[in-house]
Design a protein around this motif. Structure first.
Motif, PDB file in Angstrom:
ATOM      1  N   GLN A 168      76.441  73.784  89.040  1.00 24.58           N
ATOM      2  CA  GLN A 168      76.777  74.653  88.149  1.00 24.58           C
ATOM      3  C   GLN A 168      76.783  76.185  88.439  1.00 24.58           C
ATOM      4  O   GLN A 168      77.214  77.129  87.989  1.00 24.58           O
ATOM      5  CB  GLN A 168      75.370  74.863  86.723  1.00 24.58           C
ATOM      6  CG  GLN A 168      75.489  73.677  86.255  1.00 24.58           C
ATOM      7  CD  GLN A 168      74.366  73.520  85.117  1.00 24.58           C
ATOM      8  OE1 GLN A 168      74.166  74.402  84.349  1.00 24.58           O
ATOM      9  NE2 GLN A 168      73.505  72.329  85.094  1.00 24.58           N
TER      10      GLN A 168
ATOM     11  N   TRP B 292      70.048  73.260  89.961  1.00 26.79           N
ATOM     12  CA  TRP B 292      71.234  73.832  89.414  1.00 26.79           C
ATOM     13  C   TRP B 292      72.517  73.468  90.177  1.00 26.79           C
ATOM     14  O   TRP B 292      73.769  73.614  89.822  1.00 26.79           O
ATOM     15  CB  TRP B 292      71.195  75.229  88.902  1.00 26.79           C
ATOM     16  CG  TRP B 292      69.930  75.598  88.067  1.00 26.79           C
ATOM     17  CD1 TRP B 292      68.778  75.860  88.257  1.00 26.79           C
ATOM     18  CD2 TRP B 292      70.022  75.178  86.570  1.00 26.79           C
ATOM     19  NE1 TRP B 292      67.927  75.831  87.501  1.00 26.79           N
ATOM     20  CE2 TRP B 292      68.581  75.492  86.191  1.00 26.79           C
ATOM     21  CE3 TRP B 292      70.775  74.622  85.491  1.00 26.79           C
ATOM     22  CZ2 TRP B 292      68.048  75.318  84.994  1.00 26.79           C
ATOM     23  CZ3 TRP B 292      70.129  74.390  84.356  1.00 26.79           C
ATOM     24  CH2 TRP B 292      68.917  74.815  84.033  1.00 26.79           C
TER      25      TRP B 292
ATOM     26  N   THR C 193      83.789  78.023  89.201  1.00 23.31           N
ATOM     27  CA  THR C 193      82.165  78.145  89.134  1.00 23.31           C
ATOM     28  C   THR C 193      81.359  79.430  89.881  1.00 23.31           C
ATOM     29  O   THR C 193      81.923  79.748  90.683  1.00 23.31           O
ATOM     30  CB  THR C 193      81.851  76.607  90.064  1.00 23.31           C
ATOM     31  OG1 THR C 193      82.499  75.670  89.540  1.00 23.31           O
ATOM     32  CG2 THR C 193      80.372  76.403  89.971  1.00 23.31           C
TER      33      THR C 193
END
Length: 361
Positions: free
Chosen positions: A258, A252, A49
């Motif tokens: 994310q 986010w 990630t």
């Protein structure tokens, strides 16, 4: 107040808009997070990630701070400039740490000794600057008096100004190291540190706005309850910009994240929190305002201390949020409940701050 509102709005829009652009850049260059092998096994799925997300909200907050000043037709003051220096300086150390992790493909980055030296350098420059450049009232951003809600009669300069200055630098470095590491420890679940930080910086936005209204150099202030804080409006503009930037980033960063803030973000936020406590003369009430950070840090301290003494564990795993993961709680459940506790801590801290002011009326 217009500068505070504008700063929040600019930080929010910039962070929300720039974060997906930065995510695409990080993915294209394979700048992903490496997960420690001894952590909860479910975290292994997060490997790769994008990290270093702190770059976005640091940039957004700094631009928001500058635009906030443009909105009121003024230039940045010395106090908030020092705070931005601390914020960006510690963020740069964190960025270097994250960069090494990515380049060497491991969960350990910058050497601990080098990290400490970097923090000491940035913290010492901040502390020294806080004792320089008095304003027209003879007030510097930093005070040598010990503070809870405002400066008290107890002073670090009990043996002279020279000794006081040295002790002030040491005290400031302790706070910077303590809070930056506390936020770093909290940054273990998607959105946890971001959400907790929103409540903390939101609390300081309220405190600095109130200190500006009740400044000892205002025209309608109650002198018995006034605050000698230097440049409280600038500190409020900065705090509001951080809140907006974090809110945009959380869009986010919330589960499933994310992007992670990385050490870039956690060290910067912890440093800015420490700086605010120093510049607003609220070093001790900050323990309540940032109570969630304190609880998580103490869980780690207790776990290590008890294990070294007895070879037994108090928690299934430390810091505390990992303990609840291993008990079977869902990550989102832990995060939301910890956010609620963080909000209660922040509200309690602001309530105590106001109650102290009211007691002087």
């Amino acid at each position: 107040m217009i500068g505070v509102i504008v700063s929040f709005a600019v930080g929010l829009v910039l962070s929300m808009g720039l974060t997906p652009v930065f995510i695409r850049f990080l993915v294209a260059h394979h700048f992903g997070q490496f997960i420690r092998q001894d952590g909860p096994t479910r975290h292994l799925a997060k490997r790769g990630t994008p990290t270093m997300g702190g770059v976005v909200f640091i940039l957004a907050a700094v631009v928001a701070w500058l635009v906030g000043y443009l909105a009121i037709g003024s230039t940045p003051d010395w106090s908030s400039t020092l705070l931005v220096f601390l914020f960006v300086g510690l963020g740069a150390i964190g960025l270097l740490d994250d960069g090494i992790k990515i380049r060497k493909e491991r969960s350990l980055g910058l050497h601990p000794g080098a990290k400490i030296v970097g923090q000491l350098l940035v913290g010492s420059l901040f502390a020294a600057g806080a004792l320089l450049r008095p304003d027209r009232h003879g007030v510097t951003p930093g005070f040598m008096e010990i503070s809870v809600f405002r400066p008290t009669v107890a002073s670090l300069a009990f043996a002279g100004v020279g000794v006081g200055a040295v002790l002030f630098v040491l005290w400031a470095n302790f706070l910077v190291a303590a809070w930056s590491n506390a936020v770093n420890l909290t940054d273990g679940l998607d959105g946890l540190a971001t959400g907790c930080s929103i409540f903390v910086f939101g609390a300081y936005t309220m405190i600095t706005v109130f200190q500006n209204i009740q400044s000892c150099w205002g025209s309608t202030v109650n002198v018995a309850a006034c605050y000698p804080t230097r440049d409280p409006l600038g500190l409020a503009i900065f705090s509001a910009g951080v809140v907006g930037a974090l809110a945009g980033f959380l869009w986010w960063n919330a589960s499933p994240a994310q992007i992670f803030m990385g050490d870039t973000g956690s060290l910067a936020l912890g440093g800015a929190f420490a700086g605010l406590t120093i510049l607003t003369n609220t070093e001790f009430i900050a323990v309540v305002i940032g109570g969630m950070f304190v609880v998580i840090t103490m869980s780690d301290v207790i776990q290590i201390g008890v294990f070294k003494a007895t070879h037994k564990r108090v928690f299934r795993m430390a810091p505390l949020h990992h303990h609840f993961e291993l008990k079977g709680w869902k990550e989102i459940t832990i995060v939301v409940r910890f956010w609620l506790i963080a909000a209660l801590f922040a509200i309690t801290g602001v309530g105590l701050f106001y109650a102290e002011w009211a007691s002087h009326l």
